[in-house]
Scaffold this motif. Structure first.
Motif, short mmCIF file in Angstrom:
data_model
loop_
_atom_site.label_atom_id
_atom_site.label_comp_id
_atom_site.label_asym_id
_atom_site.label_seq_id
_atom_site.Cartn_x
_atom_site.Cartn_y
_atom_site.Cartn_z
N ASP A 603 -20.97 25.50 19.65
CA ASP A 603 -22.18 24.90 20.23
C ASP A 603 -22.71 25.71 21.41
N GLU A 604 -21.78 26.32 22.15
CA GLU A 604 -22.19 27.08 23.34
C GLU A 604 -21.25 28.26 23.52
N PHE A 605 -21.81 29.44 23.69
CA PHE A 605 -20.98 30.62 23.93
C PHE A 605 -21.84 31.75 24.49
N GLU A 606 -21.15 32.82 24.87
CA GLU A 606 -21.82 34.00 25.43
C GLU A 606 -21.29 35.24 24.72
N VAL A 607 -22.14 36.22 24.55
CA VAL A 607 -21.76 37.52 23.98
C VAL A 607 -22.07 38.58 25.03
N VAL A 608 -21.08 39.43 25.33
CA VAL A 608 -21.27 40.53 26.27
C VAL A 608 -21.02 41.83 25.53
N VAL A 609 -21.97 42.78 25.63
CA VAL A 609 -21.90 44.02 24.86
C VAL A 609 -22.08 45.21 25.79
N ASP A 614 -20.15 49.95 18.77
CA ASP A 614 -18.76 49.63 18.42
C ASP A 614 -18.46 48.14 18.50
N THR A 615 -19.51 47.31 18.58
CA THR A 615 -19.30 45.87 18.73
C THR A 615 -19.91 45.12 17.57
N LEU A 626 -29.63 47.91 23.06
CA LEU A 626 -29.87 47.47 24.43
C LEU A 626 -31.12 48.13 24.97
N GLU A 627 -31.77 47.46 25.90
CA GLU A 627 -32.93 48.07 26.55
C GLU A 627 -32.48 49.28 27.37
N GLN A 631 -26.28 49.60 31.05
CA GLN A 631 -25.98 48.28 31.59
C GLN A 631 -25.50 47.38 30.45
N TYR A 632 -24.76 46.34 30.79
CA TYR A 632 -24.31 45.39 29.79
C TYR A 632 -25.48 44.60 29.22
N GLY A 633 -25.39 44.25 27.95
CA GLY A 633 -26.31 43.32 27.35
C GLY A 633 -25.62 41.99 27.16
N ARG A 634 -26.38 40.91 27.24
CA ARG A 634 -25.79 39.57 27.14
C ARG A 634 -26.67 38.63 26.32
N LEU A 635 -25.99 37.79 25.55
CA LEU A 635 -26.63 36.68 24.86
C LEU A 635 -26.00 35.39 25.35
#
Length: 890
Positions: A603-609, A614-615, A626-627, A631-635
């Motif tokens: 229901d709720e989570f985060e993705v860090v790339v 390689d992910t 990524l833009e 830098q890290y990208g996040r969802l």
């Protein structure tokens, strides 16, 4: 009579290292900093320009009074014969208060560098062909000739080949103490071994025997075989064929026009294997060229004539490229025979085109698993620690006390004892190829037991393998059923701090640090949410401190995920049952019954790339680009609402996220854009999100898939590397050095070619490394690439369109940068305005983990002593191959 003459001649030839070595040091050195240069002696011309002077002093931050001095060290052990000689050095410096430095800086304080000078004497009357092993040495000079790469982890895969005239030769060794290689608890000495050995001056086996599968219940477990061949001569050699000795076709019958009725024989001969090519007719040359001084692995099919044989013998036919006369080299391998239910070796092709192996344990006959091959059991991965081979009993039999697990137990190699690159790009590609080889094994041995689901993994591992477990967990969350990291480190930077590097502009160090973003597991813990985790660590571990596991347990909790954490009182880094404690055994049994559905619906989570290249996906969501890759990208996901940060494109599984209700940063995704069960790609454009294939906005090549990431993306080669040079002695030597390093540290295969030969035809499927001296590289696919070579030097266009030119008359400049090729392939250009600049740039080709190489680097002369701070420009390319704002271009 000739044999007697040869014996007399050999008796008159000998090799010997001098027993006394001149030592100069110590100087500071940060974790994995040596690749960048950072040698203070280079400020005054380098160690090679100095002569021994016991009264001389050199400024250094480590010794008392800030002065490094010369001293004499005797070789602790010396062995000499007519064929070989070695010298073992144990170098220490008593004028440094190491204990106090460790109080302040920890293990980083006992990483330092020194230099050693000795001699190698060759007797006789003729030039001798010699291989030089340089255990735990990264860089050295022989008679003023520079060799970079060495053998930092004592793999002994690819020694340098030297051709030495009679007389005394000067050997200069750069000694670098690395805690991961030498340890942090022991006395801060640098222990190295240098070994010289006479060789044939022709083609020879770099490793004895054939890399091949075991025989299980009378059947070969896999048909893939490989031999490691070294050309110790001074002329390139072409491999004609590799054939079983009992049916070998003479070279005269392999020539065009000489074919006779040999169909029955040809049916039994071995066939060459490489990525993208399954077979090559035995009556044609394989076309494999091994350059002078090069070591290459050659893969081919092997077959078992009878289950009664105890060994196999194959014959390698070869010739010098300048002639038609053929020669032969014979290789024999004793067979290992075992039960199909015991851990045994199976071979397969790594994506890089060479053969690799894994140890496999099939589900036990008496295990209470669903019967028949229609059932699908998960794969239990057990990743070994640094310095271990998977076929070592310590690894392959570590789970013998749990023989009845309902799982396919796999012990991958990661290609080398240090798992390629710490179970990252290259090493993890080996893991996935090993998993994908299980269905082939099932067919080959005609297995009738339970089937396998190669997309459901239980991952475990010890030490470096524990770190690899964290990598799998955070980079393939939609394939990991459960994970049990044991005594693993959080990241290279947390294991041994990156202190004591040469002082550098924080913007430069930030770029280098960002190139390692994908390997900082402490930053990626949100990706583990929803996955059962059993951590374990010895309480008094003095190799990988338990702090690493404690930190990650805390980060898991702060990310909304709890792990079970077992810290074993009184235990150090390793003990006999480290992988089979009661807690782990219970976990294995429980998780083999885990029937979780993939992708997990959370229901709720985060993705860090850190690196989309390689992910994989989590919860059916995968970040594609990524833009700003610096830098890290996040969802951030709540139900069907997604909020993004620094993400340019992503895909989602429509079976998990119904398109009609998905919202990304306020943009609604129309349901009609969904195409059945295929992943839907959405792209950020003009401030909103649209269903859209990734396309270039400027008409140039788009950076996608395997091209993404920092310079280590070059390791995602789908086939042997191609290394091209300009045919000069300098560029050919650099090409050989790079090839040797790729094989030394990754067992990777590489074809060395001149640009002329490559222009006459090359069907390489692998990535390309181009060596360019004092001229512009050939035009690439991208007509408006932001880096170009001009008569004034090297030009870099920044993210605002401004051009920056580096180099002036007489300046020594080097550069290493990625460029796009077709089919998601990459080219790594190594350029220098002169030989010094080219050699400095060549150091950037990935070999040792943790160095931190961004997409492009321009190096000035000062990099030799300043390290990173001597970089004139460095940074990243975005998806349009433009320089990003986070790069340093000034």
């Amino acid at each position: 009579m000739r044999a007697l003459e040869n014996r007399q001649e050999n008796a008159s030839v000998s090799l010997s290292f001098g027993s006394s070595w001149q030592i100069l040091g110590p100087f500071q050195m940060g974790t994995r900093e040596a690749t960048w240069g950072a040698d203070p002696l280079e400020y005054t011309g380098g160690f090679r320009s100095l002569q021994y002077d016991p009264n001389a002093q050199f400024r250094s931050s480590l010794p008392t009074n800030g002065a490094a001095t010369w001293n004499i060290t005797e070789a602790r052990q010396t062995f000499t014969s007519s064929q070989a000689t070695n010298a073992t050095l144990s170098v220490s410096h008593s004028n440094v208060n190491w204990d106090f430095l460790k109080v302040v800086y920890g293990w980083a304080a006992v990483q330092y560098q020194s230099w050693a000078r000795g001699t190698l004497t060759v007797t006789g009357t003729e030039i001798q062909h010699v291989i030089l092993y340089t255990d735990t040495i990264l860089e050295f000079w022989v008679d003023g000739n520079h060799y970079f790469g060495g053998d930092f982890f004592t793999f002994r895969n690819a020694p340098s080949v030297l051709h030495l005239a009679p007389g005394t030769h000067q050997i200069d060794l750069r000694l670098v103490r690395d805690v991961r290689a030498f340890g942090g608890i022991q006395a801060p000495t640098i222990d190295v071994l240098i070994h010289a050995e006479r060789v044939s001056g022709s083609l020879e086996l770099a490793k004895p025997g054939i890399l091949m599968s075991d025989v299980v219940d009378g059947k070969l477990a896999s048909p893939v075989g490989s031999v490691a061949l070294r050309n110790s001569g001074e002329e390139d050699i072409e491999i004609i064929s590799i054939q079983p000795s009992h049916v070998r076709i003479p070279f005269s019958l392999q020539k065009p026009g000489a074919q006779v009725v040999l169909d029955d024989v040809l049916a039994e001969t071995s066939q060459f294997l490489t990525a993208g090519q399954t077979q090559s007719p035995s009556n044609k040359s394989l076309g494999i060229v091994i350059a002078a001084g090069q070591t290459r692995p050659v893969a081919f099919n092997v077959s078992l004539l009878s289950s009664n044989v105890s060994s196999l013998t194959y014959v390698v036919d070869y010739r010098l490229q300048s002639g038609d006369q053929s020669f032969t080299l014979e290789v024999t391998q004793n067979l290992t025979k075992t039960s199909i239910y015991e851990p045994h070796k199976i071979t397969f092709l790594h994506p890089g085109g060479m053969a690799s192996y894994t140890m496999l344990r099939a589900p036990a006959k008496d295990a209470t698993c669903p019967p028949g091959n229609s059932s699908s059991l998960p794969v239990l991965l057990s990743l070994h620690g640094a310095g271990l081979e998977a076929d070592n009993g310590v690894v392959a039999h570590a789970l013998d006390s749990v023989p009845d697990l309902c799982a396919w137990v796999l012990f991958p190699t990661g290609v080398t004892p240090w798992s390629g690159d710490d179970w990252h790009n290259w090493g993890f590609a080996d893991v996935e190829a090993a998993i994908e080889s299980i269905p082939d094994w099932i067919k080959f041995v005609e297995w009738t037991g339970p089937g396998v689901d190669i997309n459901r993994w239980i991952v475990s591992g010890h030490s470096n393998g524990g770190q690899g477990t964290w990598y799998a967990l955070t980079h393939r969350p939609d394939k990991v059923l459960a994970a049990a990291p044991v005594s693993g480190y959080a990241s290279i930077q947390k294991y041994v701090p990156y202190e004591l590097w040469q002082p550098a502009d924080p913007r430069r160090t930030a770029v280098v640090s960002a190139s390692l973003n994908s390997y900082r597991h402490e930053m990626l813990m949100p990706n583990a949410r929803g996955i059962p985790i059993q951590q374990q660590h010895g309480e008094i571990d003095d190799n990988v401190p338990a702090y690493n596991s404690r930190l990650l347990a805390q980060q898991l909790y702060l990310s909304g995920t709890n792990s079970s954490y077992n810290e074993v009182a009184g235990q150090n880094h390793w003990w006999d049952t480290v992988l089979t404690t009661p807690q782990l055994v219970d976990f294995y049994y429980a998780q083999t019954k885990n029937n979780a559905t993939f992708p997990r619906r959370l229901d709720e989570f985060e993705v860090v790339v850190g690196d989309p290249g390689d992910t994989g996906s989590k919860g059916g969501l995968q970040v594609l680009s990524l833009e700003d890759p610096g830098q890290y990208g996040r969802l951030y996901v709540e139900g069907h609402t997604i909020t993004t940060s620094n993400v340019l494109s992503l895909s989602f599984d429509p079976t998990v996220y119904e398109a009609q209700s998905l919202t990304i940063d306020g943009s609604n995704i129309a349901s009609e854009e969904s195409n059945g069960n295929s992943p839907v790609t959405v792209h950020k454009q003009d401030g909103g999100w649209q269903v859209l294939s990734l396309q270039s906005t400027n008409g140039n090549a788009q950076r996608t898939g395997r091209q993404l990431g920092a310079m280590t993306a070059i390791l995602r080669s789908q086939g042997p590397f191609a290394i091209q040079h300009q045919s000069s002695n300098i560029t050919k030597a650099i090409a050989l050095q790079i090839s040797r390093n790729l094989y030394q540290y990754f067992h990777a295969d590489a074809a060395i070619q001149s640009y002329t030969a490559a222009a006459n035809g090359s069907n390489s499927t692998g990535n390309l490394i181009s060596i360019v001296l004092n001229t512009a590289p050939a035009d690439g696919m991208h007509p408006d690439f932001p880096i170009s070579i001009t008569s004034a030097g090297i030009s870099v266009r920044d993210n605002k369109g401004g051009k920056h030119v580096y180099g002036r008359e007489g300046a020594s400049i080097g550069a290493a940068f990625l460029r796009p090729l077709a089919d998601e392939r990459l080219e790594l250009v190594i350029w220098g305005s002169d030989e010094n600049g080219l050699r400095q740039a060549a150091r950037m080709v990935p070999a040792v983990t943790g160095v931190g190489q961004p997409d492009f680097v321009v190096l000035g002369k000062e990099a030799k002593w300043k390290g990173v701070d001597g970089a004139l420009a460095l940074g990243f390319f975005d998806t349009q191959w433009d320089v990003t704002a986070s790069s340093l271009v000034s």
